[in-house]
Design a protein around this motif. Structure first.
Motif, short mmCIF file in Angstrom:
data_model
loop_
_atom_site.label_atom_id
_atom_site.label_comp_id
_atom_site.label_asym_id
_atom_site.label_seq_id
_atom_site.Cartn_x
_atom_site.Cartn_y
_atom_site.Cartn_z
N ALA A 73 0.82 -1.21 0.00
CA ALA A 73 0.00 0.00 0.00
C ALA A 73 0.85 1.26 0.00
O ALA A 73 0.39 2.33 -0.42
CB ALA A 73 -0.93 -0.01 1.21
N GLY A 105 -3.17 -3.44 2.63
CA GLY A 105 -4.45 -2.77 2.74
C GLY A 105 -4.82 -2.03 1.48
O GLY A 105 -4.28 -2.31 0.39
N PRO A 106 -5.74 -1.06 1.57
CA PRO A 106 -6.16 -0.28 0.40
C PRO A 106 -4.97 0.33 -0.33
O PRO A 106 -4.06 0.90 0.27
CB PRO A 106 -7.04 0.81 1.02
N GLY A 107 -4.96 0.16 -1.64
CA GLY A 107 -3.87 0.68 -2.46
C GLY A 107 -2.86 -0.37 -2.86
O GLY A 107 -2.05 -0.14 -3.76
N GLU A 127 -6.29 -4.74 -7.98
CA GLU A 127 -6.15 -4.25 -6.61
C GLU A 127 -6.37 -5.39 -5.62
O GLU A 127 -7.21 -6.27 -5.84
CB GLU A 127 -7.15 -3.14 -6.33
N PRO A 129 -8.00 -6.63 -2.30
CA PRO A 129 -9.16 -6.13 -1.53
C PRO A 129 -8.72 -5.58 -0.18
O PRO A 129 -7.63 -5.91 0.31
CB PRO A 129 -10.04 -7.38 -1.37
N PRO A 130 -9.52 -4.72 0.44
CA PRO A 130 -9.15 -4.12 1.74
C PRO A 130 -8.78 -5.14 2.80
O PRO A 130 -7.98 -4.86 3.68
CB PRO A 130 -10.42 -3.35 2.14
N SER A 131 -9.33 -6.35 2.70
CA SER A 131 -9.01 -7.41 3.67
C SER A 131 -7.60 -7.94 3.49
O SER A 131 -7.06 -8.62 4.38
CB SER A 131 -10.00 -8.56 3.53
N GLY A 132 -6.96 -7.66 2.34
CA GLY A 132 -5.64 -8.19 2.06
C GLY A 132 -5.66 -9.63 1.62
O GLY A 132 -4.62 -10.28 1.55
N ASP A 133 -6.85 -10.16 1.27
CA ASP A 133 -7.00 -11.57 0.92
C ASP A 133 -6.48 -11.83 -0.49
O ASP A 133 -7.05 -11.36 -1.47
CB ASP A 133 -8.48 -11.96 1.02
#
Length: 285
Positions: A73, A105-107, A127, A129-133
């Motif tokens: 990120a 995280g995001p980015g 990208e 996902p925000p979860s980092g999955d």
């Protein structure tokens, strides 16, 4: 007593509706994490990227090298995984100054690159996902960049610095898959449970993973390849890289009067190139 070895297994449902690629990468991931001296979130991400690269290569480019890159990120930290058609795999972590982890995280971005038969590169980016999955990112990549509908699940389970288990699978929907076959596979995927429990079970292998995933679904094996952690650096490759330098840079190294020391970032092997070999490069040029 030696347990199952790392491998990647290709299977096909007998009705031709789905292809399943499953991999045990426990020892391979352990080798990559040990060489890079990483644990925690970054260690898990490296392990899952190594598994993803293996699965992606077997699905899209079994005879060619594949490289996966996670861009943190912060835009500067990266995790790299290489999967070679020989079955060798390796990884690299590069942290930005002041960073102790690669933030997903995001980015954060996932980039995959594969060689094509004409020598060019096919590459795409999605990208995280925000979860980092990473599993979700891989599914998004397969859909958007490769136009291949797939279910993907990868995991790395750590106990401190020890890799307890690592592996994953990619289920690819084929054109022959009708509504009923798709429903059955989605039901199996939903009922499968936690992949982490599978990769840490005694006797875990690529084959046991396929058997657990495809319970009561008739399938046939297409082939299996051993997977191992191994870096393909060598003195020959180092000399080839030095040969691309201009004459002035090589002369500057000779002026120092000492052997050139070069470390491989992937495996930390140190190469000492004596001045006699450097002079040889000047003669060749």
């Amino acid at each position: 007593m030696t347990g199952p070895a790392d491998s990647v297994l290709r299977t096909l449902l007998d009705d031709g509706s789905f292809r399943i690629i499953a991999a045990r990468t426990t020892d391979t991931v352990a080798g990559a994490l040990s060489a890079q001296r990483v644990t925690g979130q970054t260690g898990r991400a490296l392990g899952e990227l190594v598994t993803s690269a293996v699965l992606f290569r077997e699905t899209m480019a079994p005879g060619y090298r594949v490289q996966g890159i996670l861009r943190g990120a912060d835009g500067k930290s990266t995790i790299v995984a290489d999967s070679h058609p020989s079955g060798d795999a390796r990884g690299l972590v590069q942290l930005a100054r002041g960073r102790s982890e690669v933030g997903l995280g995001p980015g954060a971005l996932l980039q995959l690159m594969r060689s094509l038969p004409n020598g060019s590169l096919n590459q795409g980016v999605v990208e995280i996902p925000p979860s980092g999955d990473l599993s979700s990112a891989m599914m998004a990549y397969m859909q958007t960049s490769e136009q291949v509908t797939s279910l993907v699940s990868v995991t790395t389970v750590l106990d401190g610095e020890r890799v307890v288990g690592a592996g994953g699978f990619l289920v690819q929907r084929l054109p022959e898959a009708g509504a009923e076959a798709t429903r059955r596979m989605l039901d199996r995927f939903s009922a499968f449970g936690a992949l982490a429990s599978e990769v840490t079970a005694p006797g875990f292998s690529a084959r046991s993973l396929v058997d657990s995933l495809l319970t009561e679904l008739s399938h046939s094996e297409l082939g299996e390849q051993p997977i191992r952690y191994h870096c393909w650096c060598s003195e020959v490759r180092v000399m080839s890289a030095l040969a691309t330098l201009d004459r002035g840079e090589i002369e500057a190294m000779l002026h120092e009067g000492t052997p050139v020391e070069i470390n491989c970032d992937y495996c930390r092997t140190e190469y000492r190139i004596p001045t006699a070999k450097l002079r040889g490069l000047l003669r060749e040029s």
